[in-house]
Design a protein around this motif. Sequence first.
Motif, PDB file in Angstrom:
ATOM      1  N   TRP A  68      -3.121   4.925   5.375  1.00 39.02           N
ATOM      2  CA  TRP A  68      -2.635   3.622   5.384  1.00 39.02           C
ATOM      3  C   TRP A  68      -1.719   3.091   6.381  1.00 39.02           C
ATOM      4  CZ3 TRP A  68      -2.077   4.156  -0.760  1.00 39.02           C
ATOM      5  CH2 TRP A  68      -3.447   4.054  -1.279  1.00 39.02           C
ATOM      6  N   ALA A  69      -0.695   3.743   6.792  1.00 41.22           N
ATOM      7  CA  ALA A  69       0.349   3.330   7.465  1.00 41.22           C
ATOM      8  C   ALA A  69      -0.526   3.105   9.081  1.00 41.22           C
ATOM      9  CB  ALA A  69       1.419   4.491   7.879  1.00 41.22           C
ATOM     10  N   TYR A  70      -1.427   3.851   9.409  1.00 43.95           N
ATOM     11  CA  TYR A  70      -2.094   3.465  10.664  1.00 43.95           C
ATOM     12  C   TYR A  70      -2.633   2.376  10.624  1.00 43.95           C
ATOM     13  CZ  TYR A  70      -0.782   7.570  13.489  1.00 43.95           C
ATOM     14  OH  TYR A  70      -0.147   8.611  14.128  1.00 43.95           O
ATOM     15  N   LEU A  71      -3.423   2.053   9.462  1.00 42.39           N
ATOM     16  CA  LEU A  71      -4.046   0.658   9.104  1.00 42.39           C
ATOM     17  C   LEU A  71      -3.201  -0.352   9.117  1.00 42.39           C
ATOM     18  CD1 LEU A  71      -6.576   1.741   6.527  1.00 42.39           C
ATOM     19  CD2 LEU A  71      -7.375   1.216   8.805  1.00 42.39           C
ATOM     20  N   VAL A  72      -2.082  -0.161   8.522  1.00 41.62           N
ATOM     21  CA  VAL A  72      -1.162  -1.318   8.664  1.00 41.62           C
ATOM     22  C   VAL A  72      -0.735  -1.517   9.918  1.00 41.62           C
ATOM     23  CG1 VAL A  72       1.118  -2.075   7.512  1.00 41.62           C
ATOM     24  CG2 VAL A  72      -0.541  -1.040   6.119  1.00 41.62           C
ATOM     25  N   ALA A  73      -0.418  -0.557  10.697  1.00 42.30           N
ATOM     26  CA  ALA A  73       0.202  -0.707  12.136  1.00 42.30           C
ATOM     27  C   ALA A  73      -0.911  -1.356  12.995  1.00 42.30           C
ATOM     28  CB  ALA A  73       0.615   0.378  12.657  1.00 42.30           C
ATOM     29  N   GLY A  74      -1.954  -1.059  12.602  1.00 44.24           N
ATOM     30  CA  GLY A  74      -3.160  -1.699  13.421  1.00 44.24           C
ATOM     31  C   GLY A  74      -3.488  -3.122  12.953  1.00 44.24           C
ATOM     32  N   GLY A  75      -2.962  -3.639  11.898  1.00 42.49           N
ATOM     33  CA  GLY A  75      -3.399  -4.861  11.196  1.00 42.49           C
ATOM     34  C   GLY A  75      -4.593  -4.691  10.569  1.00 42.49           C
ATOM     35  N   ALA A  76      -5.167  -5.802   9.895  1.00 46.79           N
ATOM     36  CA  ALA A  76      -6.224  -5.685   8.953  1.00 46.79           C
ATOM     37  C   ALA A  76      -7.349  -5.213   9.602  1.00 46.79           C
ATOM     38  CB  ALA A  76      -6.446  -7.228   8.577  1.00 46.79           C
ATOM     39  N   GLN A  77      -7.556  -5.397  10.901  1.00 49.29           N
ATOM     40  CA  GLN A  77      -8.727  -4.781  11.445  1.00 49.29           C
ATOM     41  C   GLN A  77      -8.864  -3.403  12.052  1.00 49.29           C
ATOM     42  OE1 GLN A  77      -8.279  -8.084  13.562  1.00 49.29           O
ATOM     43  NE2 GLN A  77      -9.173  -9.425  12.013  1.00 49.29           N
ATOM     44  N   GLY A  78      -7.548  -2.755  11.696  1.00 50.43           N
ATOM     45  CA  GLY A  78      -7.319  -1.377  12.351  1.00 50.43           C
ATOM     46  C   GLY A  78      -8.024  -0.290  11.824  1.00 50.43           C
ATOM     47  N   GLU A  85      -8.174   0.980  19.515  1.00 48.80           N
ATOM     48  CA  GLU A  85      -7.809   2.293  18.707  1.00 48.80           C
ATOM     49  C   GLU A  85      -6.914   2.077  17.415  1.00 48.80           C
ATOM     50  OE1 GLU A  85      -8.384   5.604  19.604  1.00 48.80           O
ATOM     51  OE2 GLU A  85      -9.959   4.433  21.161  1.00 48.80           O
ATOM     52  N   ASP A  86      -6.996   2.910  16.327  1.00 49.07           N
ATOM     53  CA  ASP A  86      -6.106   2.765  15.383  1.00 49.07           C
ATOM     54  C   ASP A  86      -4.576   2.985  15.862  1.00 49.07           C
ATOM     55  OD1 ASP A  86      -8.184   2.904  13.511  1.00 49.07           O
ATOM     56  OD2 ASP A  86      -7.984   4.964  13.128  1.00 49.07           O
ATOM     57  N   GLY A  87      -3.828   1.916  15.287  1.00 42.65           N
ATOM     58  CA  GLY A  87      -2.329   2.103  15.477  1.00 42.65           C
ATOM     59  C   GLY A  87      -2.072   0.867  16.730  1.00 42.65           C
ATOM     60  N   PRO A  95       0.117   0.717  21.304  1.00 39.47           N
ATOM     61  CA  PRO A  95       0.271   1.288  20.065  1.00 39.47           C
ATOM     62  C   PRO A  95       1.309   0.768  19.111  1.00 39.47           C
ATOM     63  CG  PRO A  95      -0.263   3.128  21.583  1.00 39.47           C
ATOM     64  CD  PRO A  95       0.048   1.677  22.344  1.00 39.47           C
ATOM     65  N   LEU A  96       1.361   0.561  17.938  1.00 35.58           N
ATOM     66  CA  LEU A  96       2.400   0.163  17.171  1.00 35.58           C
ATOM     67  C   LEU A  96       2.977   1.356  16.535  1.00 35.58           C
ATOM     68  CD1 LEU A  96       1.159  -2.817  15.152  1.00 35.58           C
ATOM     69  CD2 LEU A  96       2.672  -2.917  17.243  1.00 35.58           C
ATOM     70  N   PRO A  97       4.391   1.471  16.330  1.00 37.04           N
ATOM     71  CA  PRO A  97       4.804   2.713  15.746  1.00 37.04           C
ATOM     72  C   PRO A  97       4.423   3.092  14.363  1.00 37.04           C
ATOM     73  CG  PRO A  97       6.533   0.893  15.937  1.00 37.04           C
ATOM     74  CD  PRO A  97       5.470   0.651  16.335  1.00 37.04           C
ATOM     75  N   VAL A  98       4.057   4.120  13.955  1.00 29.95           N
ATOM     76  CA  VAL A  98       3.778   4.627  12.408  1.00 29.95           C
ATOM     77  C   VAL A  98       4.805   5.531  12.172  1.00 29.95           C
ATOM     78  CG1 VAL A  98       2.043   5.663  11.157  1.00 29.95           C
ATOM     79  CG2 VAL A  98       1.339   4.100  12.887  1.00 29.95           C
ATOM     80  N   ASP A  99       5.504   5.012  11.061  1.00 25.07           N
ATOM     81  CA  ASP A  99       6.683   5.988  10.666  1.00 25.07           C
ATOM     82  C   ASP A  99       6.011   7.004   9.470  1.00 25.07           C
ATOM     83  OD1 ASP A  99       8.961   7.112   9.580  1.00 25.07           O
ATOM     84  OD2 ASP A  99       9.938   5.314   9.461  1.00 25.07           O
TER      85      ASP A  99
END
Length: 152
Positions: A68-78, A85-87, A95-99
């Motif tokens: 879920w964190a990777y999906l959120v980091a990648g936006g609704a289409q992640g 790529e995811d994230g 890539p957005l950071p995933v905590d």
Amino acid sequence: PTSVDLLAELTVAMAGPTVVQKGLVDVVCDPSKPSVSDMVACADEGTPKRPGGLGDFLAGSIGVHIAWAYLVAGGAQGSGQGGKEDGEAEGEGVPLPVDRAMACHSACVLLRRASRAAYARNKRAMVAPDLLCEIGPAFEEICPAGRGGMGA
């Protein structure tokens, strides 16, 4: 050295994984921040009985929370089904950071609350599968579906 010092050493030595140390207080150590001061602790009340199999529930919950964190980091289409790529941010390829530590912490909180509810219902007869009917209500308590986001 303390158990948290050893956890930091283990995380660095393994070169990569986020490690969750279960105990009276669950401790999460992320390899990007292995110092003791950066570790995340989950001290939510759990249950006095810890039957075998709780770690399996925790591992599955951690997997879901990190996904879920990777999906959120990648936006609704992640979703991993598009061209990016995811994230990664849409259109940016960055890539957005995933905590991962916070995703692990939220899984620990979820399991502790579900365990507490299962123990309240079953007392010392509680076994790990008793958590199944408590996961949904515990998750709803933490993150109500009506708030929007992933659970809506």
